[in-house]
Structures are given as structure tokens and as C-alpha cells.
Motif scaffolding. Structure first.
Motif, mmCIF file in Angstrom:
data_model
loop_
_atom_site.group_PDB
_atom_site.id
_atom_site.type_symbol
_atom_site.label_atom_id
_atom_site.label_comp_id
_atom_site.label_asym_id
_atom_site.label_seq_id
_atom_site.Cartn_x
_atom_site.Cartn_y
_atom_site.Cartn_z
ATOM 1 N N GLN A 225 0.839 -1.191 0.000
ATOM 2 C CA GLN A 225 0.000 0.000 0.000
ATOM 3 C C GLN A 225 0.876 1.244 0.000
ATOM 4 N N GLY B 196 -10.002 2.615 2.144
ATOM 5 C CA GLY B 196 -9.196 1.860 1.201
ATOM 6 C C GLY B 196 -9.989 0.648 0.764
ATOM 7 N N GLY C 85 0.137 3.541 5.484
ATOM 8 C CA GLY C 85 -0.723 2.378 5.418
ATOM 9 C C GLY C 85 -1.616 2.359 6.637
ATOM 10 N N TYR C 86 -2.336 1.280 6.796
ATOM 11 C CA TYR C 86 -3.249 1.171 7.929
ATOM 12 C C TYR C 86 -2.489 0.802 9.202
ATOM 13 N N SER D 182 -0.871 3.292 11.922
ATOM 14 C CA SER D 182 -1.345 4.636 11.561
ATOM 15 C C SER D 182 -1.605 5.487 12.803
ATOM 16 N N ALA E 213 -3.030 -4.519 3.264
ATOM 17 C CA ALA E 213 -2.478 -3.399 2.510
ATOM 18 C C ALA E 213 -1.885 -3.844 1.180
ATOM 19 N N THR F 142 -5.031 -3.741 -1.239
ATOM 20 C CA THR F 142 -5.905 -2.569 -1.251
ATOM 21 C C THR F 142 -5.081 -1.301 -1.452
ATOM 22 N N ASP F 143 -5.777 -0.226 -1.759
ATOM 23 C CA ASP F 143 -5.133 1.077 -1.848
ATOM 24 C C ASP F 143 -6.153 2.139 -1.475
ATOM 25 N N TRP F 144 -5.672 3.352 -1.260
ATOM 26 C CA TRP F 144 -6.552 4.447 -0.850
ATOM 27 C C TRP F 144 -7.593 4.687 -1.930
#
Length: 180
Positions: free
Chosen positions: A19, A38, A69-70, A73, A113, A116-118
Motif C-alpha cells: 500500500q 481503502g 498504510g493502515y 497509523s 495493505a 488494497t489502496d486508498w
């Protein structure tokens, strides 16, 4: 020798699909409260999807936030010490699936991550003194699964936002959200 090449290939593959960072620049005189989303946008259902919020800790006026990333965070980066923590993420793996709330240090967030992406930021601005603002919120990014991509919001007479402009763009694989 084969093990070395295999290890290098595996590390580079994870690096390519990891990510990316999201950079948030708040150039307003308001507090900025973000709800970042995301998702895996390579499939028709956009699952898994992940949502986190920094509410009630906003990005301050003239502030910068970065999230790599998550996972983790909730720890501000040295480059963006104003990053408000995102302590938990709501994760949904499939349609009609249970939403799991995971802390920012969960080991599950690292592998998620990779796929997935933002995707979206649902945000609003608030007066630092606590006063209410009309038309203070909006959404920017990909609105809905495989939906419309909104990259620019501008204060006009037909859309009277409390802020002047907001931009969402991706450059060199990293996502940027700028509000002024």
C-alpha cells in the motif's frame, strides 16, 4: 544462489504491491477531520474494504498528515508530526460480512495493505473555536465501488463549500489530498 534470487524477487514483489502513502495537506484555517477508505478496486465488489477515522483528532489548520498504510497509523511520522492517530480500522471482507474493528497495530492490516489502496476521503472542516460551519463536508476520490472519480471540489455559488478548493490525485503511486 537460487534462494537469494527467490528472496530478492519476493521482496521486490511485496514492495511493488504494498500500500502506498497518503499525504494530507490542510491549507485552510479550519480543523480537517478525515474518514479515509481503502479497498481492493481490482474486483467488481471492492472487497476487502477498510475504513478509518481520525475523529475527534483533526489535522490542524496549515497542518500535514501522512499515513504509510493502515498498520501503525496511530504513530505520527517524523516528516508529518501533525498526523492525528487513526487508532482503529473497520474491515469488511465481503458483501453482508461482519465488520471487524482492528487496532492500528493489528498484524492483519499488513497483508490487507498488499491488496488494497486508498480510495476515498469523506471529510469535513470545523472551526478551531468550535463554531459550526455550513457546507463543511464532502467526499473526494472514488465515490462508491468502481464509481465516479472526483478529483476536484471548488467553492462556487452552486456548491458553496466552507473551503475554497480540494484536490485528490495520485502521483508516482502515492495519493495526495490537498484542501485550501
Amino acid at each position: 544462489m537460487k534462494k537469494i534470487f527467490l528472496s530478492l524477487f519476493a521482496m521486490s514483489s511485496f514492495g511493488l504491491y504494498a500500500q502506498k502513502t497518503i499525504h494530507v495537506f490542510n491549507y485552510t484555517n479550519f480543523n480537517l477531520v478525515n474518514t479515509l477508505l481503502g479497498a481492493d478496486q481490482t474486483n467488481s465488489s471492492c472487497f476487502p474494504s477498510i475504513q478509518g477515522t481520525n475523529y475527534p483528532i483533526p489535522v490542524p489548520p496549515q497542518g500535514i498528515a501522512q499515513y504509510k498504510g493502515y498498520k501503525d497509523s496511530n504513530i505520527p511520522l517524523p516528516a508529518a508530526p501533525q498526523s492525528p492517530p487513526i487508532n482503529a480500522w473497520d474491515v469488511t471482507f465481503a458483501v453482508n460480512n461482519v465488520i471487524y474493528q482492528m487496532p492500528a497495530n493489528s498484524n492483519v492490516l499488513g497483508p490487507l495493505a498488499l491488496s488494497t489502496d486508498w480510495m476515498l476521503n469523506k471529510f469535513y472542516v470545523a472551526d478551531p473555536g468550535g463554531g459550526p460551519l455550513l457546507n463543511s463536508g464532502a467526499s473526494i476520490g472514488t465515490i462508491g465501488c468502481n464509481g465516479q472519480l472526483v478529483t476536484h471540489l471548488q467553492n462556487t455559488s452552486s456548491t458553496p463549500y466552507a473551503f475554497n478548493d480540494a484536490f485528490w490525485f495520485v502521483s508516482a503511486g502515492e495519493t495526495y489530498f490537498v484542501i485550501q
